[in-house]
Write a protein that holds these residues in place. Structure first.
Motif, mmCIF file in Angstrom:
data_model
loop_
_atom_site.group_PDB
_atom_site.id
_atom_site.type_symbol
_atom_site.label_atom_id
_atom_site.label_comp_id
_atom_site.label_asym_id
_atom_site.label_seq_id
_atom_site.Cartn_x
_atom_site.Cartn_y
_atom_site.Cartn_z
ATOM 1 N N MET A 1 -1.820 -6.376 0.359
ATOM 2 C CA MET A 1 -1.954 -6.644 -1.124
ATOM 3 C C MET A 1 -3.484 -7.283 -1.258
ATOM 4 N N ARG A 2 -4.366 -6.185 -1.083
ATOM 5 C CA ARG A 2 -5.870 -6.442 -1.067
ATOM 6 C C ARG A 2 -6.394 -5.663 -2.232
ATOM 7 N N MET A 3 -7.592 -5.817 -2.434
ATOM 8 C CA MET A 3 -8.381 -5.078 -3.306
ATOM 9 C C MET A 3 -8.221 -3.554 -2.983
ATOM 10 N N SER A 4 -8.262 -2.728 -3.897
ATOM 11 C CA SER A 4 -7.716 -1.227 -3.495
ATOM 12 C C SER A 4 -8.931 -0.636 -3.677
ATOM 13 N N ILE A 5 -9.070 0.514 -2.904
ATOM 14 C CA ILE A 5 -10.307 1.719 -3.028
ATOM 15 C C ILE A 5 -9.482 2.665 -4.149
ATOM 16 N N ALA A 6 -8.260 2.313 -4.602
ATOM 17 C CA ALA A 6 -7.610 3.530 -5.328
ATOM 18 C C ALA A 6 -8.392 3.295 -6.990
ATOM 19 N N ALA B 1 -11.832 -4.445 2.244
ATOM 20 C CA ALA B 1 -11.620 -5.762 2.690
ATOM 21 C C ALA B 1 -11.396 -6.652 1.564
ATOM 22 N N GLY B 2 -11.578 -6.403 0.518
ATOM 23 C CA GLY B 2 -11.249 -7.364 -1.004
ATOM 24 C C GLY B 2 -12.179 -8.481 -0.983
ATOM 25 N N VAL C 1 -3.805 -1.387 2.113
ATOM 26 C CA VAL C 1 -4.907 -0.737 1.089
ATOM 27 C C VAL C 1 -4.149 0.743 0.780
ATOM 28 N N PHE C 2 -3.790 1.265 1.695
ATOM 29 C CA PHE C 2 -3.283 2.866 1.455
ATOM 30 C C PHE C 2 -2.389 2.951 0.200
ATOM 31 N N HIS C 3 -1.620 2.179 0.224
ATOM 32 C CA HIS C 3 -0.299 2.301 -0.769
ATOM 33 C C HIS C 3 -1.022 2.194 -2.295
ATOM 34 N N HIS C 4 -2.257 1.784 -2.325
ATOM 35 C CA HIS C 4 -2.970 1.929 -3.729
ATOM 36 C C HIS C 4 -3.567 3.324 -4.160
ATOM 37 N N ILE C 5 -3.836 4.049 -2.977
ATOM 38 C CA ILE C 5 -4.630 5.163 -3.277
ATOM 39 C C ILE C 5 -3.654 6.413 -3.219
#
Length: 248
Positions: free
Chosen positions: A1-6, A73-74, A137-141
């Protein structure tokens, strides 16, 4: 649950999402803690166990990474334990949220290089990093970008380097509860380990191992030493996939 690149416009999603993640940067710790309260642990516990797992695997392999990339990395929640585990390494925090990176710089002055990300190209040469780490991270992309981004991660890894990808396990009911109650994960699509390994293979990571983690909440913490015997049971709250870049 970090900042997302999505939230990058280059992924074809509205720029509003990027602003939303910048807005959430200041609220991250409070929101994260609230969403995982059933575990009995604070966010720092989850950051530390991941880095400890990475360090343990690398120690057994005899690897001492000189250059480390924290992808997505958020606000730098992994940096403290990462710096403890790898005190002599060059560490790069990569994220598209400028406000998150500003917070990371303030929290850990001089401890890492904070590198903005355009959502497509990691601004480093081929084979630059010995270790790449990414956590939740990837679950946001969006799925259609996974293979391309995984291949880009592979590009900046040196042959024989290690890649550790941590994700939430959608087969765990407490994980589903935490994600449902976290504002950062409103648009998240969880990925099971089988799906993730398939996408990693398409990106060129053919040698992978999956380990399931976090089976017991804090009130059952005395049972956690048993987790090493459960690593192959797909019911842990999270999992990681360890991949080694071909070439050596």
């Amino acid at each position: 649950m970090r900042m997302s690149i999505a939230c990058r416009p280059s992924f074809g999603v509205t720029p509003v999402f990027e602003a939303e993640f910048d807005k959430f940067a200041d609220e991250y710790e409070r929101e994260h803690a609230a969403s995982i309260r059933l575990s009995g642990e604070a966010p720092a516990f989850f950051a530390r166990y991941k880095i400890n797992d990475v360090a343990d695997v690398l120690r057994r392999r005899g690897e001492k990474p000189l250059r480390i990339l924290d992808f997505g990395a958020g606000v730098g929640n992994s940096l403290g334990p990462m710096r403890e585990a790898f005190p002599d390494s060059e560490i790069v925090l990569l994220d598209p949220s400028s406000q998150s990176l500003d917070i990371a710089r303030t929290r850990f002055p001089g401890q890492a290089q904070c590198q903005p990300f355009d959502g497509e190209t990691i601004p480093y040469d081929d084979g630059h990093f010995d270790l790449v780490f990414t956590a939740c991270v990837f679950h946001h992309i969006p799925e259609e970008f996974h293979v391309g981004l995984l291949a880009e991660i592979g590009r900046v890894m040196k042959p024989g380097g290690s890649f550790f990808l941590f994700e939430h396990n959608p087969w765990n009911p407490l994980t589903l509860h935490a994600v449902k109650n976290c504002s950062f994960d409103e648009n998240a699509v969880l990925i099971n380990a089988v799906q993730m390994k398939t996408r990693m293979a398409k990106a060129g990571f053919l040698k992978t191992k999956t380990v399931y983690r976090i089976f017991f909440p804090r009130f059952l913490a005395k049972l956690r030493p048993l987790e090493r015997y459960l690593a192959g049971v797909p019911m842990g709250a999270q999992y990681f996939v360890h991949a080694v870049k071909p070439g050596l």
